[in-house]
Write a protein that holds these residues in place. Structure first.
Motif, PDB file in Angstrom:
ATOM      1  N   TYR A   3       0.789  -0.920   0.124  1.00  0.00           N
ATOM      2  CA  TYR A   3      -0.153  -0.018   0.292  1.00  0.00           C
ATOM      3  C   TYR A   3       0.779   1.640   0.173  1.00  0.00           C
ATOM      4  CZ  TYR A   3      -3.710  -2.935   0.651  1.00  0.00           C
ATOM      5  OH  TYR A   3      -5.236  -3.781   1.098  1.00  0.00           O
ATOM      6  N   GLU A   4       0.509   2.396  -0.128  1.00  0.00           N
ATOM      7  CA  GLU A   4       1.094   3.691  -0.696  1.00  0.00           C
ATOM      8  C   GLU A   4       1.070   4.286   1.375  1.00  0.00           C
ATOM      9  OE1 GLU A   4       1.707   5.776  -3.300  1.00  0.00           O
ATOM     10  OE2 GLU A   4       0.966   4.617  -4.773  1.00  0.00           O
ATOM     11  N   TYR A   7      -0.689   6.577   2.378  1.00  0.00           N
ATOM     12  CA  TYR A   7      -2.487   5.665   2.693  1.00  0.00           C
ATOM     13  C   TYR A   7      -1.687   5.025   4.176  1.00  0.00           C
ATOM     14  CZ  TYR A   7      -6.272   2.426   2.750  1.00  0.00           C
ATOM     15  OH  TYR A   7      -7.207   2.090   3.375  1.00  0.00           O
ATOM     16  N   LEU A  80      -9.442  -1.165  -0.770  1.00  0.00           N
ATOM     17  CA  LEU A  80      -8.036  -0.774  -0.604  1.00  0.00           C
ATOM     18  C   LEU A  80      -7.193  -1.418   1.126  1.00  0.00           C
ATOM     19  CD1 LEU A  80      -7.661   3.390  -0.613  1.00  0.00           C
ATOM     20  CD2 LEU A  80      -6.813   1.656  -2.034  1.00  0.00           C
ATOM     21  N   GLY A  81      -8.621  -2.693   1.243  1.00  0.00           N
ATOM     22  CA  GLY A  81      -7.844  -2.792   2.906  1.00  0.00           C
ATOM     23  C   GLY A  81      -9.363  -2.856   4.224  1.00  0.00           C
ATOM     24  N   LEU A 120      -2.422  -5.498   5.215  1.00  0.00           N
ATOM     25  CA  LEU A 120      -2.266  -3.434   5.367  1.00  0.00           C
ATOM     26  C   LEU A 120      -2.165  -3.994   6.844  1.00  0.00           C
ATOM     27  CD1 LEU A 120      -3.072  -0.535   4.595  1.00  0.00           C
ATOM     28  CD2 LEU A 120      -5.527  -1.593   5.052  1.00  0.00           C
TER      29      LEU A 120
END
Length: 150
Positions: A3-4, A7, A80-81, A120
Motif C-alpha cells: 500500500y502507498e 495511505y 483498499l484493504g 494492510l
C-alpha cells in the motif's frame, strides 16, 4: 499487496492518533499524486468532517461527511484493504445525527476504520513505529519555525 506509504500514515493518524488534521495533510498529498482520485478525496473528507465537528463546526462537519458518504458508497464494500461498507454506514449515521443537531445535540465521538486485509494491518503496524504522535495536535496550518515577522 504493498500500500502507498501516505495511505498507511493516514490510517495511523486516523485510528491510532485521532489526528484528523494530519490525516488531511498526508491524504491530500496522496490525492494529488493520484491525479485527484475521488476515493482518496472522500476518505480525506471523512477526516476533515470529524476535525470540524470536534472543533464545534457542525455545518462544516455535515457538509464534509455528507459528501464523503455519497462518494464512498459508490465503491465496493471491501476497498483498499478496509471495511468501506462499515465506514460508510458510520459516516451516514453521523450525517443523520448532525442534521438534527440543533434539536438533539450530541457529543463528538471518533470513528475507527476497520482494516480487513491482514497485509494492510501489518503494514500499518510497521508504519506506526516510525510515526511519532503530535502532542499537542495541530489545529490548523502553521508557519514554519523559521518564519520571522519583519
Amino acid at each position: 499487496m504493498a500500500y502507498e506509504p501516505l495511505y498507511l500514515e493516514y490510517l495511523v493518524y486516523f485510528n491510532r492518533d485521532r489526528d484528523y488534521f494530519e490525516c488531511h495533510e498526508v491524504l491530500e498529498e496522496l490525492w494529488l499524486a493520484q491525479e485527484r482520485d475521488p476515493l482518496y478525496k472522500a476518505l480525506l473528507q471523512v477526516a476533515v468532517g470529524l476535525y470540524h465537528f470536534r472543533n464545534q463546526n457542525v455545518r462544516g462537519a455535515a457538509l464534509m461527511l455528507s459528501g464523503a458518504s455519497a462518494k464512498l458508497e459508490e465503491y465496493p464494500a471491501a476497498t483498499l484493504g478496509i471495511n468501506l461498507a462499515k465506514l460508510v454506514e458510520e459516516v451516514k449515521d453521523y450525517v443523520r445525527r448532525l442534521a438534527s443537531y440543533d434539536e438533539r445535540p450530541f457529543s463528538y465521538y471518533d470513528l475507527t476504520i476497520e482494516i480487513i486485509d491482514p497485509s494492510l494491518a501489518d503494514q500499518v503496524e510497521n508504519a506506526a513505529v516510525a510515526i511519532t504522535p503530535n502532542n499537542p495536535q495541530r489545529r490548523g496550518p502553521q508557519r514554519p519555525t523559521s518564519f520571522h515577522r519583519k
